[in-house]
Write a protein that holds these residues in place. Structure first.
Motif, PDB file in Angstrom:
ATOM      1  N   LYS A 149       7.833   3.083   6.996  1.00  0.00           N
ATOM      2  CA  LYS A 149       8.657   2.559   5.804  1.00  0.00           C
ATOM      3  C   LYS A 149       9.047   3.933   4.956  1.00  0.00           C
ATOM      4  O   LYS A 149       8.640   4.715   4.906  1.00  0.00           O
ATOM      5  CB  LYS A 149       7.634   1.882   4.959  1.00  0.00           C
ATOM      6  CG  LYS A 149       6.986   0.570   5.320  1.00  0.00           C
ATOM      7  CD  LYS A 149       6.149  -0.173   4.461  1.00  0.00           C
ATOM      8  CE  LYS A 149       5.500  -1.193   5.140  1.00  0.00           C
ATOM      9  NZ  LYS A 149       4.598  -2.198   4.234  1.00  0.00           N
ATOM     10  N   ILE A 150      10.207   3.441   4.123  1.00  0.00           N
ATOM     11  CA  ILE A 150      10.819   4.248   3.314  1.00  0.00           C
ATOM     12  C   ILE A 150      10.463   3.820   1.819  1.00  0.00           C
ATOM     13  O   ILE A 150      11.119   2.787   1.454  1.00  0.00           O
ATOM     14  CB  ILE A 150      12.268   4.700   3.273  1.00  0.00           C
ATOM     15  CG1 ILE A 150      12.472   5.286   4.870  1.00  0.00           C
ATOM     16  CG2 ILE A 150      13.054   5.551   2.225  1.00  0.00           C
ATOM     17  CD1 ILE A 150      12.228   6.747   4.975  1.00  0.00           C
ATOM     18  N   VAL A 151       9.897   4.748   1.097  1.00  0.00           N
ATOM     19  CA  VAL A 151       9.652   4.437  -0.353  1.00  0.00           C
ATOM     20  C   VAL A 151      10.769   5.247  -1.148  1.00  0.00           C
ATOM     21  O   VAL A 151      10.496   6.466  -0.986  1.00  0.00           O
ATOM     22  CB  VAL A 151       8.209   4.734  -0.702  1.00  0.00           C
ATOM     23  CG1 VAL A 151       7.987   4.353  -2.383  1.00  0.00           C
ATOM     24  CG2 VAL A 151       7.199   3.855  -0.149  1.00  0.00           C
TER      25      VAL A 151
ATOM     26  N   PRO B 139       0.811  -1.306  -0.032  1.00  0.00           N
ATOM     27  CA  PRO B 139       0.034   0.087   0.071  1.00  0.00           C
ATOM     28  C   PRO B 139       0.788   1.212  -0.091  1.00  0.00           C
ATOM     29  O   PRO B 139       0.385   2.173  -0.650  1.00  0.00           O
ATOM     30  CB  PRO B 139      -0.746  -0.144   1.312  1.00  0.00           C
ATOM     31  CG  PRO B 139      -0.992  -1.536   1.766  1.00  0.00           C
ATOM     32  CD  PRO B 139       0.542  -2.085   1.023  1.00  0.00           C
ATOM     33  N   ALA B 140       2.081   1.194   0.823  1.00  0.00           N
ATOM     34  CA  ALA B 140       2.736   2.482   0.603  1.00  0.00           C
ATOM     35  C   ALA B 140       3.363   2.618  -0.715  1.00  0.00           C
ATOM     36  O   ALA B 140       3.353   3.938  -1.017  1.00  0.00           O
ATOM     37  CB  ALA B 140       3.883   2.117   1.770  1.00  0.00           C
ATOM     38  N   VAL B 141       3.673   1.849  -1.590  1.00  0.00           N
ATOM     39  CA  VAL B 141       4.248   1.852  -2.911  1.00  0.00           C
ATOM     40  C   VAL B 141       3.117   2.445  -3.675  1.00  0.00           C
ATOM     41  O   VAL B 141       3.276   3.313  -4.538  1.00  0.00           O
ATOM     42  CB  VAL B 141       4.885   0.880  -3.328  1.00  0.00           C
ATOM     43  CG1 VAL B 141       5.430   0.910  -4.901  1.00  0.00           C
ATOM     44  CG2 VAL B 141       6.232   0.362  -2.677  1.00  0.00           C
ATOM     45  N   ALA B 142       1.890   1.833  -3.546  1.00  0.00           N
ATOM     46  CA  ALA B 142       0.842   2.132  -4.346  1.00  0.00           C
ATOM     47  C   ALA B 142       0.312   3.624  -4.130  1.00  0.00           C
ATOM     48  O   ALA B 142       0.028   4.392  -5.018  1.00  0.00           O
ATOM     49  CB  ALA B 142      -0.363   1.173  -3.929  1.00  0.00           C
ATOM     50  N   LYS B 143       0.393   4.249  -2.725  1.00  0.00           N
ATOM     51  CA  LYS B 143       0.263   5.480  -2.522  1.00  0.00           C
ATOM     52  C   LYS B 143       1.086   6.454  -3.434  1.00  0.00           C
ATOM     53  O   LYS B 143       0.500   7.340  -3.888  1.00  0.00           O
ATOM     54  CB  LYS B 143       0.189   5.955  -0.863  1.00  0.00           C
ATOM     55  CG  LYS B 143      -0.676   5.182   0.014  1.00  0.00           C
ATOM     56  CD  LYS B 143      -1.987   6.312  -0.064  1.00  0.00           C
ATOM     57  CE  LYS B 143      -2.822   5.616   1.049  1.00  0.00           C
ATOM     58  NZ  LYS B 143      -4.206   6.427   0.972  1.00  0.00           N
ATOM     59  N   VAL B 144       2.286   6.226  -3.303  1.00  0.00           N
ATOM     60  CA  VAL B 144       3.280   7.202  -4.065  1.00  0.00           C
ATOM     61  C   VAL B 144       2.929   7.069  -5.653  1.00  0.00           C
ATOM     62  O   VAL B 144       3.130   8.167  -6.098  1.00  0.00           O
ATOM     63  CB  VAL B 144       4.714   6.896  -3.506  1.00  0.00           C
ATOM     64  CG1 VAL B 144       5.603   7.352  -4.495  1.00  0.00           C
ATOM     65  CG2 VAL B 144       4.926   6.877  -2.160  1.00  0.00           C
TER      66      VAL B 144
ATOM     67  N   ILE C 100       6.823   6.841   4.866  1.00  0.00           N
ATOM     68  CA  ILE C 100       5.319   6.434   5.191  1.00  0.00           C
ATOM     69  C   ILE C 100       5.040   5.872   6.531  1.00  0.00           C
ATOM     70  O   ILE C 100       5.634   5.120   7.134  1.00  0.00           O
ATOM     71  CB  ILE C 100       4.960   5.352   4.195  1.00  0.00           C
ATOM     72  CG1 ILE C 100       5.518   5.739   2.670  1.00  0.00           C
ATOM     73  CG2 ILE C 100       3.587   5.151   4.273  1.00  0.00           C
ATOM     74  CD1 ILE C 100       4.959   6.773   2.206  1.00  0.00           C
ATOM     75  N   ARG C 101       3.897   6.174   7.118  1.00  0.00           N
ATOM     76  CA  ARG C 101       3.653   5.972   8.407  1.00  0.00           C
ATOM     77  C   ARG C 101       2.010   5.386   8.280  1.00  0.00           C
ATOM     78  O   ARG C 101       1.244   5.986   7.602  1.00  0.00           O
ATOM     79  CB  ARG C 101       3.486   7.154   9.517  1.00  0.00           C
ATOM     80  CG  ARG C 101       3.176   6.807  10.995  1.00  0.00           C
ATOM     81  CD  ARG C 101       3.823   7.866  11.871  1.00  0.00           C
ATOM     82  NE  ARG C 101       5.089   7.763  11.764  1.00  0.00           N
ATOM     83  CZ  ARG C 101       5.945   8.824  12.203  1.00  0.00           C
ATOM     84  NH1 ARG C 101       5.195  10.016  12.689  1.00  0.00           N
ATOM     85  NH2 ARG C 101       7.044   8.801  12.258  1.00  0.00           N
ATOM     86  N   GLY C 102       1.964   4.164   9.060  1.00  0.00           N
ATOM     87  CA  GLY C 102       0.432   3.404   9.062  1.00  0.00           C
ATOM     88  C   GLY C 102       0.442   2.335   8.103  1.00  0.00           C
ATOM     89  O   GLY C 102       1.460   2.137   7.209  1.00  0.00           O
ATOM     90  N   GLN C 103      -0.719   1.593   8.224  1.00  0.00           N
ATOM     91  CA  GLN C 103      -0.939   0.364   7.642  1.00  0.00           C
ATOM     92  C   GLN C 103      -1.978   0.537   6.422  1.00  0.00           C
ATOM     93  O   GLN C 103      -2.889   0.998   6.826  1.00  0.00           O
ATOM     94  CB  GLN C 103      -0.801  -0.659   8.654  1.00  0.00           C
ATOM     95  CG  GLN C 103       0.093  -0.799   9.419  1.00  0.00           C
ATOM     96  CD  GLN C 103       1.649  -1.078   8.899  1.00  0.00           C
ATOM     97  OE1 GLN C 103       1.766  -2.024   8.112  1.00  0.00           O
ATOM     98  NE2 GLN C 103       2.713  -0.711   9.526  1.00  0.00           N
ATOM     99  N   GLY C 104      -1.756  -0.533   5.527  1.00  0.00           N
ATOM    100  CA  GLY C 104      -2.921  -0.649   4.644  1.00  0.00           C
ATOM    101  C   GLY C 104      -3.118   0.595   4.054  1.00  0.00           C
ATOM    102  O   GLY C 104      -2.483   1.549   3.591  1.00  0.00           O
ATOM    103  N   ASP C 105      -4.727   0.975   4.029  1.00  0.00           N
ATOM    104  CA  ASP C 105      -5.111   2.091   3.486  1.00  0.00           C
ATOM    105  C   ASP C 105      -4.857   3.287   4.391  1.00  0.00           C
ATOM    106  O   ASP C 105      -5.100   4.490   3.819  1.00  0.00           O
ATOM    107  CB  ASP C 105      -6.907   1.875   3.272  1.00  0.00           C
ATOM    108  CG  ASP C 105      -7.101   0.903   2.342  1.00  0.00           C
ATOM    109  OD1 ASP C 105      -6.442   0.539   1.428  1.00  0.00           O
ATOM    110  OD2 ASP C 105      -8.410   0.427   2.326  1.00  0.00           O
TER     111      ASP C 105
END
Length: 220
Positions: A144-146, A43-48, A165-170
């Protein structure tokens, strides 16, 4: 009072001149497929990626949209990608607890507006820029670091742009951006915000951010 906000695109292009990183070799089709699968699963990668896709679309339509049109296009994706409330609180620092609830809300709203306006103002055209996103984020404690790279048009080398990135999933959201891979935008904001608060308190900070946003949205 005006808060000084350095243009994102200008800083990126300046960093490109100094960056030593070179673009990696093209992955074979099988590796690209595996990377795409891993990317879609995180999800973190998908956000970016979603943020970059919207940013590029706005850049390609920059002239038709104008700065205010680009801001409207970026508004929802920036609000869903960045944890602007946390970023505002961290940028203000310890004095945040001295803000009234109305001042805290005002600061978050003003910071949100200036963030959207900055991207809309600075990414004002498309010259062949390419955003590459590493499909495998790096763990940093619970965060996480993207890692990404912006390759400007022309002969400039790619510039590292990393996201905390902070937080999990959505609920995963960006809470800091590292220009050239190391320059924390929160640290830069903290210096600016601290100076504004020392000079005029929370209201001066809010007013300065609002003025900066209006100036950016006017195309200045």
């Amino acid at each position: 009072m005006t808060i000084s906000v350095t243009g994102v695109r200008g800083r990126i292009i300046a960093a490109a001149v100094l960056a030593l990183a070179l673009a990696g070799p093209t992955l074979p089709a099988s590796a690209q497929s595996a990377a795409a699968t891993a990317e879609a699963a995180d999800p973190a990668v998908a956000k970016v990626k979603t943020f970059y896709d919207t940013l590029l679309a706005g850049m390609k339509q920059a002239k038709q949209l104008g700065v205010k049109g680009r801001a409207e296009k970026l508004d929802p994706v920036i609000k869903s990608t960045f944890d602007l409330a946390t970023m505002t609180r961290l940028a203000v620092g310890p004095t945040w607890e001295k803000f009234t609830p109305d001042q805290q809300k005002g600061a978050i709203d003003a910071f949100t507006k200036v963030t959207i306006a900055t991207y809309a103002n600075q990414f004002d055209g498309f010259n062949g820029e390419v955003f590459d996103v590493d499909p495998t984020p790096k763990a940093r404690g619970a965060d996480k670091i993207v890692e990404t790279k912006l390759t400007p048009g022309g002969d400039n080398p790619p510039v590292p742009l990393n996201y905390l990135i902070r937080g999990q999933g959505d609920q995963a959201r960006i809470v800091d951006v590292y220009l050239n891979g190391t320059i924390s935008q929160l640290a830069t904001r903290r210096s600016e915000f601290s100076a504004a608060v020392q000079q005029g308190g929370a209201d001066a900070l809010i007013q300065g951010l609002q003025q900066q946003a209006e100036k950016l949205l006017s195309g200045a």
